[in-house]
Design an enzyme around this catalytic site. Structure first.
Site, PDB file in Angstrom:
ATOM      1  N   VAL A 172       0.613  -1.229  -0.188  1.00 23.18           N
ATOM      2  CA  VAL A 172      -0.050  -0.105  -0.004  1.00 23.18           C
ATOM      3  C   VAL A 172       0.921   1.362   0.061  1.00 23.18           C
ATOM      4  O   VAL A 172       0.612   2.135  -0.875  1.00 23.18           O
ATOM      5  CB  VAL A 172      -0.911   0.003   1.215  1.00 23.18           C
ATOM      6  CG1 VAL A 172      -1.658   1.141   1.481  1.00 23.18           C
ATOM      7  CG2 VAL A 172      -1.999  -1.114   1.117  1.00 23.18           C
TER       8      VAL A 172
ATOM      9  N   CYS B  23      -5.543  -9.285   3.001  1.00 26.84           N
ATOM     10  CA  CYS B  23      -6.747  -8.421   3.452  1.00 26.84           C
ATOM     11  C   CYS B  23      -7.997  -9.066   3.726  1.00 26.84           C
ATOM     12  O   CYS B  23      -8.485  -9.002   4.824  1.00 26.84           O
ATOM     13  CB  CYS B  23      -7.035  -7.384   2.132  1.00 26.84           C
ATOM     14  SG  CYS B  23      -5.402  -6.939   1.598  1.00 26.84           S
TER      15      CYS B  23
ATOM     16  N   LYS C  29     -14.352   1.033   5.515  1.00 29.08           N
ATOM     17  CA  LYS C  29     -13.181  -0.063   4.899  1.00 29.08           C
ATOM     18  C   LYS C  29     -13.519  -1.478   5.362  1.00 29.08           C
ATOM     19  O   LYS C  29     -13.582  -2.224   4.672  1.00 29.08           O
ATOM     20  CB  LYS C  29     -11.720   0.311   5.731  1.00 29.08           C
ATOM     21  CG  LYS C  29     -10.804  -0.647   5.454  1.00 29.08           C
ATOM     22  CD  LYS C  29     -10.361  -0.737   4.075  1.00 29.08           C
ATOM     23  CE  LYS C  29      -9.452  -1.957   3.846  1.00 29.08           C
ATOM     24  NZ  LYS C  29      -8.876  -2.101   2.320  1.00 29.08           N
TER      25      LYS C  29
END
Ligand code: UGA
Length: 475
Positions: free
Chosen positions: A39, A289, A233
């Site tokens: 990221v 993730c 998120k």
């Protein structure tokens, strides 16, 4: 309009919506990105591409050296080119020194890891460490701190608290939560053409200044309080995981009733309220993730007295998918004890060499536990998996991997596997059994070569769907 195509994008600041114009040109800013992981590097390279001056800091000296020599330590299409270009023009720099990286910056993006703790919570130690270093290194400037790391609700407050401890003399520093929605393999595109930008802060002016950094990026910007942004998120990743586990459960039912899950997903996806995305049945989701974030959200729910039954079911179905695949192989072979099985595809999805939480790992472990020998191949991820499972035989070529095997499992839908010469594959195998964990192949094609074919949620005889498009009306 909240449109992605509006020439001057609008941003909507609340549910009832003041609509505020947003600049469509970038005013170059000086930015520090903390963390040179996936990221962090994508964020740094893309902010440089948008016209900002960026310094990326990471305390891992080896990693910074590698980046300075122009090499990206993982596979992300387009990233190396961007980094090379912006390093050459001195717009993008790498350092291990916080002091150097924070010199005169207007914004500091925190993009560090938040791995799972053994209880499934998100581990905040790297965020805490990074923010402490930032607080200590800041002298008299007052940059905006932007958190990109995926961190539980309340993290913006934690960041604020640490900054008061470490840099209290500077007064209250603005903190903005800016979750990332980058997929590995398409991260550059996801950054430059996102569906939305989410910013959470109690300081609206700071959030608006962060929105301006994104300048020409054509996407709606949603500004909320930090807790809501942090929750968006988690809720987004949990919803994607839910879609996958849902279609996987439907696939199991399809196997019982003789329906085809791909066509079921197609029929469902034509309903605009449902949409076709993330309805591919298979051996479940992996990566760094979705698995981590669903667990962290379930853990967070528990802390607030909720029983996250849906999230727990999503997690359980995802584990079961891998076990079911091995169970079906066991039924087909009689036993996997003493069998040799080829696993083609080790990355958690195509276009990445990332094997974190890859379904292939669980499948190989299950097979190994039951006494099978595994021969594995991935176009780019062999080495990464060898660090986790050193005892497997890794093959650089898929044809080599299937030599003498009793079954071959497709665990990642790399498109190049579709070009395999199945005649040759079959000739090299001891028993022609193909287990298609990603429904990559057409069952009839595989069966046509004399294989026993096991897909996910597919009937023995697949009839192609017929789609009749509406005819254009005559004038
Ligand atoms: C995911 C989200 O898609 C991003 O929006 C998010 O920013 C990112 O996590 C993150 O939190 O950083 P990523 O993990 O790169 O991105 O990968 P996905 O493309 O979402 O795929 C995740 C897994 O789901 C893969 O194992 C894939 O094979 C599986 N999957 C995906 C399915 O099994 N079926 C589908 O229909 C779609």
């Amino acid at each position: 309009m909240l449109g992605a195509t509006a020439p001057l994008s609008q941003l909507n600041t609340g549910a009832h919506g003041d609509r505020v114009g947003r600049r469509d040109r970038v005013r170059p800013s000086s930015i520090c990105v903390v963390g040179a992981g996936h990221v962090g590097l994508v964020t740094a390279a893309c902010l440089a591409e948008l016209g900002h001056r960026v310094t990326c800091v990471d305390t891992d000296e080896g990693r910074i050296e590698t980046l300075r020599s122009g090499t990206v330590p993982f596979h992300e299409p387009g990233l190396e080119t961007l980094i090379e270009r912006h390093c050459a023009s001195d717009v993008l720099k790498f350092t291990t020194s916080y002091k150097e990286a924070l010199e005169g910056v207007d914004f500091i993006f925190v993009a560090v890891n938040t791995p799972s703790t053994p209880e499934g919570a998100a581990d905040l130690r790297y965020i805490r460490r990074a923010v402490r270093q930032i607080g200590r290194a800041l002298k008299d400037s007052r940059p905006i701190i932007v958190n990109k790391s995926t961190a539980p609700v309340g993290t913006a407050e934690t960041v604020d608290h640490i900054l008061r401890q470490e840099a209290g003399s500077l007064g209250e520093l603005p903190v903005v939560s800016n979750p990332e929605f980058l997929r590995e393999g398409t991260a550059i595109k996801d950054f430059m053409k996102p569906d939305r930008v989410v910013l959470g802060s109690h300081d609206r002016e700071a959030a608006r200044r962060v929105a301006e950094l994104y300048g020409p990026v054509e996407a709606p910007v949603l500004i909320t309080d930090p807790e809501t942004a942090e929750m968006i998120k988690y809720a987004s990743n949990a919803f994607l995981a839910t879609k996958i586990s849902f279609i996987n459960e439907i696939a199991s039912i399809c196997e019982g009733v003789g329906a085809d899950v791909s066509q079921v997903a197609q029929g469902m996806g034509l309903d605009k309220r449902i949409g076709p995305q993330f309805l591919r049945a298979g051996i479940g989701y992996g990566g760094s993730c979705l698995p981590k974030d669903v667990k962290a959200l379930a853990h967070m729910a528990g802390l607030y007295g909720s029983h996250p039954q849906l999230l727990n079911a999503v997690l359980q179905i995802n584990v079961d998918q891998r076990r079911r695949l091995v169970h079906r192989l066991r039924q087909t072979l009689g036993s996997v004890e003493g069998a040799t099985v080829a696993v083609l595809g080790l990355a958690y999805k195509p276009d990445t060499d990332d094997v974190r939480d890859s379904p292939a790992i669980d499948i190989i472990r299950l097979l190994d536990n039951e006494g099978a020998t595994v021969r594995a191949h991935d176009p780019v991820a062999n080495q990464n998996l060898a660090e986790i499972l050193p005892d497997v035989t890794y093959c650089s070529d898929p044809y080599d991997a299937v030599n003498g095997c009793d079954a071959v499992i497709i665990a990642t839908e790399w498109p190049q596997f579709l070009d395999l010469d199945l005649e040759q594959v079959k000739a090299r195998m001891r028993r022609p059994v193909l287990v298609d964990g990603r429904n990559l192949f057409h069952p009839d094609v595989v069966r046509g070569y004399g294989f026993t074919y096991l897909g996910i949620g597919r009937p023995d005889h697949l009839e192609e769907p017929l789609v009749l498009e509406p005819q254009p009306k005559e004038a």
